[in-house]
Design an enzyme around this catalytic site. Structure first.
Site, PDB file in Angstrom:
ATOM      1  N   SER A 162       0.439  23.250  66.404  1.00 23.18           N
ATOM      2  CA  SER A 162      -0.217  22.479  65.342  1.00 23.18           C
ATOM      3  C   SER A 162      -1.203  21.453  65.922  1.00 23.18           C
ATOM      4  O   SER A 162      -2.230  21.165  65.309  1.00 23.18           O
ATOM      5  CB  SER A 162       0.809  21.804  64.427  1.00 23.18           C
ATOM      6  OG  SER A 162       1.445  20.738  65.077  1.00 23.18           O
ATOM      7  N   MET A 178       5.541  22.889  77.168  1.00 20.12           N
ATOM      8  CA  MET A 178       6.884  22.394  77.456  1.00 20.12           C
ATOM      9  C   MET A 178       7.381  22.778  78.846  1.00 20.12           C
ATOM     10  O   MET A 178       8.551  23.082  79.041  1.00 20.12           O
ATOM     11  CB  MET A 178       7.860  22.878  76.372  1.00 20.12           C
ATOM     12  CG  MET A 178       7.447  22.503  74.956  1.00 20.12           C
ATOM     13  SD  MET A 178       7.110  20.739  74.721  1.00 20.12           S
ATOM     14  CE  MET A 178       8.756  20.169  74.317  1.00 20.12           C
ATOM     15  N   ARG A 179       6.493  22.763  79.833  1.00 25.14           N
ATOM     16  CA  ARG A 179       6.904  22.989  81.216  1.00 25.14           C
ATOM     17  C   ARG A 179       6.581  21.751  82.027  1.00 25.14           C
ATOM     18  O   ARG A 179       5.529  21.130  81.833  1.00 25.14           O
ATOM     19  CB  ARG A 179       6.131  24.157  81.840  1.00 25.14           C
ATOM     20  CG  ARG A 179       6.285  25.460  81.145  1.00 25.14           C
ATOM     21  CD  ARG A 179       7.606  26.131  81.396  1.00 25.14           C
ATOM     22  NE  ARG A 179       7.888  26.343  82.803  1.00 25.14           N
ATOM     23  CZ  ARG A 179       9.099  26.653  83.278  1.00 25.14           C
ATOM     24  NH1 ARG A 179      10.131  26.764  82.448  1.00 25.14           N
ATOM     25  NH2 ARG A 179       9.291  26.862  84.558  1.00 25.14           N
ATOM     26  N   ASN A 193      -1.879  14.691  77.905  1.00 24.18           N
ATOM     27  CA  ASN A 193      -0.685  15.197  77.215  1.00 24.18           C
ATOM     28  C   ASN A 193      -0.497  14.383  75.940  1.00 24.18           C
ATOM     29  O   ASN A 193      -0.923  13.234  75.857  1.00 24.18           O
ATOM     30  CB  ASN A 193       0.554  15.047  78.096  1.00 24.18           C
ATOM     31  CG  ASN A 193       1.794  15.615  77.436  1.00 24.18           C
ATOM     32  OD1 ASN A 193       1.754  16.665  76.798  1.00 24.18           O
ATOM     33  ND2 ASN A 193       2.912  14.918  77.559  1.00 24.18           N
ATOM     34  N   HIS A 215       2.639  13.069  73.516  1.00 28.87           N
ATOM     35  CA  HIS A 215       4.099  12.921  73.537  1.00 28.87           C
ATOM     36  C   HIS A 215       4.538  12.253  72.233  1.00 28.87           C
ATOM     37  O   HIS A 215       3.948  11.250  71.819  1.00 28.87           O
ATOM     38  CB  HIS A 215       4.507  12.068  74.742  1.00 28.87           C
ATOM     39  CG  HIS A 215       5.989  11.933  74.868  1.00 28.87           C
ATOM     40  ND1 HIS A 215       6.790  12.977  75.319  1.00 28.87           N
ATOM     41  CD2 HIS A 215       6.824  10.917  74.575  1.00 28.87           C
ATOM     42  CE1 HIS A 215       8.046  12.591  75.287  1.00 28.87           C
ATOM     43  NE2 HIS A 215       8.094  11.345  74.846  1.00 28.87           N
ATOM     44  N   SER A 224       1.951   9.207  71.461  1.00 29.99           N
ATOM     45  CA  SER A 224       1.042   8.704  72.495  1.00 29.99           C
ATOM     46  C   SER A 224       0.269   9.851  73.122  1.00 29.99           C
ATOM     47  O   SER A 224       0.843  10.893  73.427  1.00 29.99           O
ATOM     48  CB  SER A 224       1.839   8.035  73.641  1.00 29.99           C
ATOM     49  OG  SER A 224       2.785   7.099  73.159  1.00 29.99           O
ATOM     50  N   ASP A 272       5.966  12.109  81.614  1.00 32.21           N
ATOM     51  CA  ASP A 272       5.736  11.260  80.442  1.00 32.21           C
ATOM     52  C   ASP A 272       5.531   9.785  80.803  1.00 32.21           C
ATOM     53  O   ASP A 272       5.863   8.903  80.012  1.00 32.21           O
ATOM     54  CB  ASP A 272       6.906  11.368  79.448  1.00 32.21           C
ATOM     55  CG  ASP A 272       7.067  12.777  78.899  1.00 32.21           C
ATOM     56  OD1 ASP A 272       6.074  13.509  78.874  1.00 32.21           O
ATOM     57  OD2 ASP A 272       8.188  13.115  78.506  1.00 32.21           O
TER      58      ASP A 272
END
Ligand code: GAR
Length: 206
Positions: free
Chosen positions: A16, A90-91, A107, A109, A136, A145
């Protein structure tokens, strides 16, 4: 017209956020390819519908993380992107991979970093009783992250929220801030300087 920013997006699932980036139709951005580590990722369809080349680099077909990351890097670089965006990818990426894209890897998060790094952010936000949650966009650095934040969006946590309602409220904001961060980068206004993000040469403070 100014030269477009060549971008490659990496996804693992629903896509999405990728859709939001595509639908933004940013005239300064050219999405050159979408690469998924999962053959079944629903988000691949959004790219195909928009005529964007797609590839799958299936992590299950590799003996080690580093082998996977090297192939992924080769595939990404074949499109010569100036920016790589993780959109629900998701790696965990190796330090070598992250270093190769230093200052040009984003990224998103689903939390107000540095709060709630890692997985299950909405569940953990609800369990902790915070009154505010959010999302973020950050530069990726070697620590998971933990890279410097470019933009955040805050949402209230409501008394009757469950994981689903909170996730939906956060996701709407994700779809707003990711295209915004990409647009700033395309305008050449963003820089990573050590652990700081500069917007128009000024450090962004959280
Ligand atoms: C998004 O909420 C994104 O923030 C999150 O996964 C979801 C992907 O949704 N990413 C992470 O948790 C990264 N650690 P999408 O595939 O519909 O964009």
């Amino acid at each position: 017209m100014a030269k477009k920013l060549p971008l490659v997006a990496l996804i693992s699932g629903r896509g999405s956020n990728l859709k939001a980036i595509i639908d933004a139709h940013d005239p300064l951005v050219e999405i050159r390819a979408v690469i998924s580590n999962r053959p079944q990722a629903g988000g691949l369809m959004y790219a195909q519908q928009a005529g964007i080349p797609t590839e799958v680099v299936d992590h299950t077909q590799f003996k080690s993380r580093i082998d996977f990351d090297r192939t992924l890097q080769t595939r990404i670089d074949s499109y010569q992107p100036k920016l790589v965006v993780l959109a629900g990818f998701m790696r965990i990426l190796s330090p070598e991979f992250v270093a190769h894209y230093q200052g040009r890897l984003f990224n998103i998060h689903p939390a107000l970093l540095p709060a709630f790094r890692g997985l299950d952010t909405h569940k953990r936000a609800l369990a902790s009783g915070v009154k505010e949650h959010g999302a973020s966009v950050h530069f990726v650095t070697a620590d998971l992250d933990a890279g410097p934040v470019i933009i955040q969006a805050r949402v209230p946590v409501l008394a009757d929220d469950d994981e689903e309602s909170l996730a939906a409220r956060v996701l709407r904001e994700e779809h707003r801030i990711y295209p915004q961060a990409i647009h700033w980068f395309a305008e050449d206004r963003l820089q990573l300087q050590g652990q700081h993000v500069l917007l128009d040469g000024q450090a962004i403070t959280r």
